[in-house]
Design a protein around this motif. Structure first.
Motif, PDB file in Angstrom:
ATOM      1  N   THR A 210       0.826  -1.205   0.000  1.00  0.00           N
ATOM      2  CA  THR A 210       0.000   0.000   0.000  1.00  0.00           C
ATOM      3  C   THR A 210       0.864   1.261   0.000  1.00  0.00           C
ATOM      4  O   THR A 210       0.446   2.297  -0.534  1.00  0.00           O
ATOM      5  CB  THR A 210      -0.953   0.013   1.207  1.00  0.00           C
ATOM      6  OG1 THR A 210      -0.221  -0.213   2.425  1.00  0.00           O
ATOM      7  CG2 THR A 210      -2.009  -1.071   1.060  1.00  0.00           C
ATOM      8  N   GLU A 211       2.070   1.172   0.559  1.00  0.00           N
ATOM      9  CA  GLU A 211       2.991   2.305   0.444  1.00  0.00           C
ATOM     10  C   GLU A 211       3.362   2.535  -1.014  1.00  0.00           C
ATOM     11  O   GLU A 211       3.436   3.679  -1.484  1.00  0.00           O
ATOM     12  CB  GLU A 211       4.255   2.056   1.258  1.00  0.00           C
ATOM     13  CG  GLU A 211       5.269   3.198   1.147  1.00  0.00           C
ATOM     14  CD  GLU A 211       6.654   2.837   1.663  1.00  0.00           C
ATOM     15  OE1 GLU A 211       7.456   3.753   1.904  1.00  0.00           O
ATOM     16  OE2 GLU A 211       6.947   1.627   1.800  1.00  0.00           O
ATOM     17  N   TYR A 213       1.556   1.873  -3.672  1.00  0.00           N
ATOM     18  CA  TYR A 213       0.429   2.515  -4.345  1.00  0.00           C
ATOM     19  C   TYR A 213       0.352   3.984  -3.971  1.00  0.00           C
ATOM     20  O   TYR A 213       0.034   4.840  -4.814  1.00  0.00           O
ATOM     21  CB  TYR A 213      -0.877   1.805  -3.977  1.00  0.00           C
ATOM     22  CG  TYR A 213      -1.177   0.613  -4.849  1.00  0.00           C
ATOM     23  CD1 TYR A 213      -1.999   0.725  -5.958  1.00  0.00           C
ATOM     24  CD2 TYR A 213      -0.634  -0.638  -4.567  1.00  0.00           C
ATOM     25  CE1 TYR A 213      -2.281  -0.357  -6.760  1.00  0.00           C
ATOM     26  CE2 TYR A 213      -0.905  -1.731  -5.363  1.00  0.00           C
ATOM     27  CZ  TYR A 213      -1.729  -1.598  -6.462  1.00  0.00           C
ATOM     28  OH  TYR A 213      -1.987  -2.677  -7.261  1.00  0.00           O
ATOM     29  N   GLY A 214       0.607   4.293  -2.708  1.00  0.00           N
ATOM     30  CA  GLY A 214       0.581   5.678  -2.271  1.00  0.00           C
ATOM     31  C   GLY A 214       1.631   6.522  -2.964  1.00  0.00           C
ATOM     32  O   GLY A 214       1.366   7.671  -3.353  1.00  0.00           O
ATOM     33  N   THR A 217       0.539   7.285  -6.446  1.00  0.00           N
ATOM     34  CA  THR A 217      -0.505   8.304  -6.417  1.00  0.00           C
ATOM     35  C   THR A 217       0.102   9.695  -6.276  1.00  0.00           C
ATOM     36  O   THR A 217      -0.360  10.657  -6.909  1.00  0.00           O
ATOM     37  CB  THR A 217      -1.474   8.037  -5.251  1.00  0.00           C
ATOM     38  OG1 THR A 217      -2.071   6.737  -5.412  1.00  0.00           O
ATOM     39  CG2 THR A 217      -2.582   9.085  -5.198  1.00  0.00           C
ATOM     40  N   LEU A 218       1.129   9.822  -5.451  1.00  0.00           N
ATOM     41  CA  LEU A 218       1.804  11.111  -5.302  1.00  0.00           C
ATOM     42  C   LEU A 218       2.386  11.585  -6.629  1.00  0.00           C
ATOM     43  O   LEU A 218       2.344  12.777  -6.953  1.00  0.00           O
ATOM     44  CB  LEU A 218       2.917  11.003  -4.253  1.00  0.00           C
ATOM     45  CG  LEU A 218       2.457  10.836  -2.799  1.00  0.00           C
ATOM     46  CD1 LEU A 218       3.660  10.645  -1.897  1.00  0.00           C
ATOM     47  CD2 LEU A 218       1.641  12.038  -2.347  1.00  0.00           C
ATOM     48  N   TRP A 260      -5.211  14.502  -2.203  1.00  0.00           N
ATOM     49  CA  TRP A 260      -4.150  13.856  -1.418  1.00  0.00           C
ATOM     50  C   TRP A 260      -4.672  13.503  -0.034  1.00  0.00           C
ATOM     51  O   TRP A 260      -4.461  12.396   0.460  1.00  0.00           O
ATOM     52  CB  TRP A 260      -2.943  14.794  -1.319  1.00  0.00           C
ATOM     53  CG  TRP A 260      -1.956  14.379  -0.273  1.00  0.00           C
ATOM     54  CD1 TRP A 260      -0.972  13.448  -0.388  1.00  0.00           C
ATOM     55  CD2 TRP A 260      -1.879  14.873   1.079  1.00  0.00           C
ATOM     56  NE1 TRP A 260      -0.275  13.327   0.797  1.00  0.00           N
ATOM     57  CE2 TRP A 260      -0.817  14.186   1.709  1.00  0.00           C
ATOM     58  CE3 TRP A 260      -2.600  15.819   1.801  1.00  0.00           C
ATOM     59  CZ2 TRP A 260      -0.461  14.433   3.038  1.00  0.00           C
ATOM     60  CZ3 TRP A 260      -2.252  16.067   3.121  1.00  0.00           C
ATOM     61  CH2 TRP A 260      -1.201  15.377   3.728  1.00  0.00           C
ATOM     62  N   TYR A 263      -7.190  10.600  -0.206  1.00  0.00           N
ATOM     63  CA  TYR A 263      -6.585   9.307  -0.547  1.00  0.00           C
ATOM     64  C   TYR A 263      -5.887   8.686   0.661  1.00  0.00           C
ATOM     65  O   TYR A 263      -5.996   7.474   0.903  1.00  0.00           O
ATOM     66  CB  TYR A 263      -5.583   9.476  -1.694  1.00  0.00           C
ATOM     67  CG  TYR A 263      -4.954   8.168  -2.125  1.00  0.00           C
ATOM     68  CD1 TYR A 263      -5.527   7.399  -3.128  1.00  0.00           C
ATOM     69  CD2 TYR A 263      -3.798   7.691  -1.512  1.00  0.00           C
ATOM     70  CE1 TYR A 263      -4.971   6.192  -3.513  1.00  0.00           C
ATOM     71  CE2 TYR A 263      -3.227   6.490  -1.888  1.00  0.00           C
ATOM     72  CZ  TYR A 263      -3.810   5.738  -2.887  1.00  0.00           C
ATOM     73  OH  TYR A 263      -3.257   4.537  -3.254  1.00  0.00           O
ATOM     74  N   PHE A 264      -5.164   9.492   1.415  1.00  0.00           N
ATOM     75  CA  PHE A 264      -4.369   8.954   2.516  1.00  0.00           C
ATOM     76  C   PHE A 264      -5.102   8.974   3.858  1.00  0.00           C
ATOM     77  O   PHE A 264      -4.504   8.694   4.885  1.00  0.00           O
ATOM     78  CB  PHE A 264      -3.051   9.727   2.629  1.00  0.00           C
ATOM     79  CG  PHE A 264      -2.102   9.444   1.510  1.00  0.00           C
ATOM     80  CD1 PHE A 264      -1.359   8.283   1.493  1.00  0.00           C
ATOM     81  CD2 PHE A 264      -1.974  10.325   0.437  1.00  0.00           C
ATOM     82  CE1 PHE A 264      -0.487   7.994   0.445  1.00  0.00           C
ATOM     83  CE2 PHE A 264      -1.107  10.056  -0.609  1.00  0.00           C
ATOM     84  CZ  PHE A 264      -0.359   8.884  -0.602  1.00  0.00           C
ATOM     85  N   HIS A 268      -4.896   2.067   4.430  1.00  0.00           N
ATOM     86  CA  HIS A 268      -4.970   1.254   3.216  1.00  0.00           C
ATOM     87  C   HIS A 268      -4.602  -0.208   3.457  1.00  0.00           C
ATOM     88  O   HIS A 268      -5.147  -1.108   2.804  1.00  0.00           O
ATOM     89  CB  HIS A 268      -4.055   1.842   2.139  1.00  0.00           C
ATOM     90  CG  HIS A 268      -4.623   3.037   1.460  1.00  0.00           C
ATOM     91  ND1 HIS A 268      -5.004   3.057   0.142  1.00  0.00           N
ATOM     92  CD2 HIS A 268      -4.896   4.290   1.921  1.00  0.00           C
ATOM     93  CE1 HIS A 268      -5.468   4.252  -0.195  1.00  0.00           C
ATOM     94  NE2 HIS A 268      -5.405   5.022   0.871  1.00  0.00           N
ATOM     95  N   HIS A 285      -7.647   0.323  -8.699  1.00  0.00           N
ATOM     96  CA  HIS A 285      -6.666   1.400  -8.730  1.00  0.00           C
ATOM     97  C   HIS A 285      -6.359   1.843 -10.166  1.00  0.00           C
ATOM     98  O   HIS A 285      -5.824   2.944 -10.362  1.00  0.00           O
ATOM     99  CB  HIS A 285      -5.373   0.997  -8.022  1.00  0.00           C
ATOM    100  CG  HIS A 285      -5.212   1.654  -6.684  1.00  0.00           C
ATOM    101  ND1 HIS A 285      -5.609   1.075  -5.511  1.00  0.00           N
ATOM    102  CD2 HIS A 285      -4.700   2.867  -6.340  1.00  0.00           C
ATOM    103  CE1 HIS A 285      -5.352   1.886  -4.499  1.00  0.00           C
ATOM    104  NE2 HIS A 285      -4.807   2.983  -4.976  1.00  0.00           N
ATOM    105  N   ILE A 332     -11.584   5.623  -4.742  1.00  0.00           N
ATOM    106  CA  ILE A 332     -10.891   5.490  -3.464  1.00  0.00           C
ATOM    107  C   ILE A 332     -11.879   5.220  -2.332  1.00  0.00           C
ATOM    108  O   ILE A 332     -11.557   4.544  -1.344  1.00  0.00           O
ATOM    109  CB  ILE A 332     -10.026   6.742  -3.175  1.00  0.00           C
ATOM    110  CG1 ILE A 332      -9.020   6.442  -2.071  1.00  0.00           C
ATOM    111  CG2 ILE A 332     -10.869   7.925  -2.813  1.00  0.00           C
ATOM    112  CD1 ILE A 332      -8.070   5.312  -2.390  1.00  0.00           C
TER     113      ILE A 332
END
Length: 404
Positions: A210-211, A213-214, A217-218, A260, A263-264, A268, A285, A332
């Motif tokens: 999940t990190e 994917y994060g 996303t950034l 942002w 999403y976070f 996750h 995703h 999301i």
């Protein structure tokens, strides 16, 4: 204390045994960060070409091409990411095969413009095949090193290799049948992991995946900030549209920051505790990522309208911004928010996705969307995520199934 790595072979290779899914302190490696850096090039070019297609009024063709090209980018990234969470050895062969995939995506990036302008997918498909064959080599290596996942790894390797032959044969088809075949081959590609995992599961690290994917996303949200900066730059050279351009730049920044935040907001890693949850998280995703990339293209389209360089009407241009935001919010919410939110949050976020579609009715672009998203943030701050998943979903992360 984590277990020491297995001893290297005489070729300085580390046996590709499955990694501990509960390894403490697992985070993205420098190779994975480098991998993402290369992919941002392809994402940026795809967004730019979508912007050009929309501005010129080729809406349907632009969206179809963007969806097909973005699939190649997303699927190559996702397959590497899930494989890495299970089998990353970081030895020289693993690095070389990863760099081959990185070279493939750079070649794919050069073929994006011909795909948009001439419907020529030759270069994207050839580069995609190169990336996928590198994954075949990775899976074959895993099958030799870890007997517990041998059958699964061989199904992956065989399935991926067979589909790449079909991709090459697709290049010989005429335009219309060729596009239909593209869609069919995409369906086959996404079915391979589901079929392979029935032969045996492979481990995955929920926090690590999940990190990853994060972080991606950034990267995509960064494209939106670039669009906001372009508005300021154009405003300096276009005094007639100075006020509106500065306004849309400021509003874009607010919207990007809100996306942002949203999403976070949820945890996750709790969303991938089951077969269904992992499948949903991994596959949906695609729409979240594609929407984030399309949002930056929509901002550029809106700038073109304000400066008189677009074939689209004000109304149509506004929808190129609001539709991607609505898809992002809905996606999301479905994959990460709804299982960890109270009833109010679960009502507010989907409602916000619907309301942003009303933004084109206002004379100032993005204004209503920015207000709605700020209100969503207020609700999220006042209603933090629940401490456990919704009833019916397991609380443990001790799951060995991995998405593709």
């Amino acid at each position: 204390m984590p277990a020491p790595p297995p001893p290297a072979s005489r070729f300085r290779l580390i046996p590709m045994a499955a990694r501990d899914p509960h390894e403490p302190g697992r985070s993205a490696s420098v190779l994975e960060l480098f991998f993402d850096l290369v992919f941002v090039v392809a994402v940026s070019i795809a967004s730019v070409q979508l912007h050009h297609a929309l501005t010129e009024g080729h809406v349907l063709d632009g969206l179809v091409t963007y969806g097909l090209v973005f699939f190649g980018i997303w699927w190559a990234w996702m397959n590497f990411t899930w494989f890495a969470t299970s089998f990353d050895t970081d030895d020289w062969l693993y690095r070389v095969l990863t760099i081959v995939q990185m070279a493939g995506v750079l070649v794919l990036a050069t073929g994006i413009e011909p795909a948009f302008t001439d419907a020529d997918y030759t270069l994207p498909i050839l580069s995609y095949v190169v990336m996928r064959l590198a994954m075949v080599a990775q899976w074959l290596r895993a099958s030799r090193s870890d007997a517990s996942i041998r059958r699964t790894a061989r199904v992956y390797a065989g399935g991926i290799a067979a589909v790449q032959v079909l991709w090459l044969l697709q290049l010989t088809l005429p335009d219309v049948p060729g596009r239909i075949t593209l869609v069919l081959l995409i369906v086959v590609e996404v079915a391979i992991p589901v079929i392979a995992q029935r032969r045996g599961t492979t481990p995955w690290h929920p926090h690590h995946i999940t990190e990853r994917y994060g972080l991606f996303t950034l990267i995509l949200l960064g494209e939106s900030l670039l669009a906001s900066s372009n508005a300021i730059i154009k405003a300096v050279h276009d005094t007639d549209a100075l006020g509106p351009l500065i306004a849309i730049a400021a509003l874009t920044f607010v919207v990007t920051a809100a996306l942002w935040w949203i999403y976070f907001w949820p945890p996750h890693h709790r969303s991938i505790t089951s077969f269904r949850g992992s499948l949903r998280y991994g596959y949906v995703h695609y729409f979240v990522f594609a929407a984030a990339g399309a949002f930056s293209a929509g901002i550029e389209v809106q700038i073109d309208v304000l400066t008189g360089h677009s074939e689209l009407s004000d109304l149509a241009a506004s929808f190129t911004v609001t539709i991607p935001i609505a898809v992002f919010l809905a996606g999301i919410w479905w994959i990460a928010i709804r299982d960890h939110a109270d009833p109010l949050v679960n009502a507010v976020v989907p409602l916000a996705a619907v309301l942003v579609l009303c933004d084109p009715l206002l004379p100032v672009p993005v204004t209503l969307t920015a207000v709605i998203l700020v209100l969503v943030i207020v609700v999220l701050v006042l209603h933090p995520p629940v401490s456990s998943p919704s009833p019916g979903r397991p609380a443990s992360t001790r799951c060995r199934w991995r998405a593709p």
